[in-house]
Write a protein that holds these residues in place. Structure first.
Motif, PDB file in Angstrom:
ATOM      1  N   UNK A 149      21.541  41.374 -62.353  1.00 30.76           N
ATOM      2  CA  UNK A 149      22.711  41.049 -63.177  1.00 30.76           C
ATOM      3  C   UNK A 149      23.806  42.105 -63.071  1.00 30.76           C
ATOM      4  N   UNK A 150      23.427  43.377 -63.017  1.00 33.28           N
ATOM      5  CA  UNK A 150      24.429  44.444 -63.000  1.00 33.28           C
ATOM      6  C   UNK A 150      25.269  44.432 -61.730  1.00 33.28           C
ATOM      7  N   UNK A 151      24.813  43.730 -60.711  1.00 39.24           N
ATOM      8  CA  UNK A 151      25.602  43.602 -59.481  1.00 39.24           C
ATOM      9  C   UNK A 151      26.758  42.623 -59.663  1.00 39.24           C
ATOM     10  N   UNK A 152      26.672  41.786 -60.677  1.00 41.55           N
ATOM     11  CA  UNK A 152      27.684  40.751 -60.890  1.00 41.55           C
ATOM     12  C   UNK A 152      28.602  41.042 -62.075  1.00 41.55           C
ATOM     13  N   UNK A 153      28.025  41.488 -63.183  1.00 43.62           N
ATOM     14  CA  UNK A 153      28.822  41.763 -64.380  1.00 43.62           C
ATOM     15  C   UNK A 153      28.028  42.624 -65.344  1.00 43.62           C
ATOM     16  N   UNK A 154      28.659  42.975 -66.464  1.00 45.84           N
ATOM     17  CA  UNK A 154      28.049  43.853 -67.454  1.00 45.84           C
ATOM     18  C   UNK A 154      28.054  43.163 -68.815  1.00 45.84           C
ATOM     19  N   UNK A 155      27.475  43.808 -69.796  1.00 47.50           N
ATOM     20  CA  UNK A 155      27.362  43.233 -71.138  1.00 47.50           C
ATOM     21  C   UNK A 155      28.732  42.930 -71.745  1.00 47.50           C
ATOM     22  N   UNK A 156      29.738  43.723 -71.437  1.00 49.81           N
ATOM     23  CA  UNK A 156      31.090  43.441 -71.934  1.00 49.81           C
ATOM     24  C   UNK A 156      31.610  42.101 -71.449  1.00 49.81           C
ATOM     25  N   UNK A 157      31.243  41.718 -70.231  1.00 45.74           N
ATOM     26  CA  UNK A 157      31.633  40.414 -69.701  1.00 45.74           C
ATOM     27  C   UNK A 157      30.963  39.296 -70.489  1.00 45.74           C
ATOM     28  N   UNK A 158      29.709  39.499 -70.896  1.00 48.58           N
ATOM     29  CA  UNK A 158      29.031  38.514 -71.738  1.00 48.58           C
ATOM     30  C   UNK A 158      29.741  38.383 -73.082  1.00 48.58           C
ATOM     31  N   UNK A 159      30.177  39.509 -73.633  1.00 46.55           N
ATOM     32  CA  UNK A 159      30.952  39.465 -74.886  1.00 46.55           C
ATOM     33  C   UNK A 159      32.230  38.663 -74.686  1.00 46.55           C
ATOM     34  N   UNK A 160      32.892  38.864 -73.570  1.00 46.88           N
ATOM     35  CA  UNK A 160      34.131  38.135 -73.280  1.00 46.88           C
ATOM     36  C   UNK A 160      33.892  36.639 -73.186  1.00 46.88           C
TER      37      UNK A 160
END
Length: 160
Positions: free
Chosen positions: A79-90
């Protein structure tokens, strides 16, 4: 993934069989620690969740699950290769998001949580609803801060 699937199936059952007891337009998902992680993922994927409250779970991957041993339920391979937890929040925007953090949480450090909320806030700004994201910070470590959180949660529910 299984926990998120369980949350989504629970909402299916509630909406199909219990609408005399629940309002399907006012679904809130709240969890602490691993439950908070499941809340973040479920709210990012299921738009029926109108208010999400992940507690002691939101943090950059590098500062939390990548920095120390965690329960494997926090990991999505690659998952970290694609996005981070902040992106999930967004991804929850424009629906309400109330992130709860402990000021001294050693597992999900506050600086990483602030970074994620900041990333999420950019999406809320783009939607024109910056007031729909909040960061409640409790004075302590890794736990749910009910007294600090419920006023913000209730205010969001009143908007629905």
């Amino acid at each position: 993934g299984e926990r998120v699937w369980d949350i989504m199936r629970c909402i299916d059952v509630l909406c199909a069989h219990f609408t005399d007891h629940i309002d399907p337009d006012r679904i809130l998902c709240l969890g602490n620690s691993g439950g908070g992680t499941a809340t973040v993922y479920a709210a990012a994927l299921d738009e029926r969740i109108k208010v999400s409250v992940p507690s002691c779970a939101v943090c950059t991957f590098a500062d939390s699950i990548g920095a120390m041993l965690h329960c494997e339920c926090n990991f999505v391979p690659g998952i970290a290769e694609q996005f981070d937890m902040g992106d999930l929040c967004a991804m929850t925007a424009p629906r309400a998001l109330v992130v709860v953090s402990g000021e001294r949480d050693p597992i999900f450090p506050l600086d990483g949580a602030r970074e994620c909320v900041s990333v999420g806030a950019m999406a809320y700004d783009a939607y024109g609803c910056p007031e729909r994201i909040a960061h409640v910070i409790g004075n302590g470590e890794h736990r749910f801060y009910a007294d600090d959180s419920w006023p913000t949660i209730h205010a969001e529910l009143e908007k629905l």
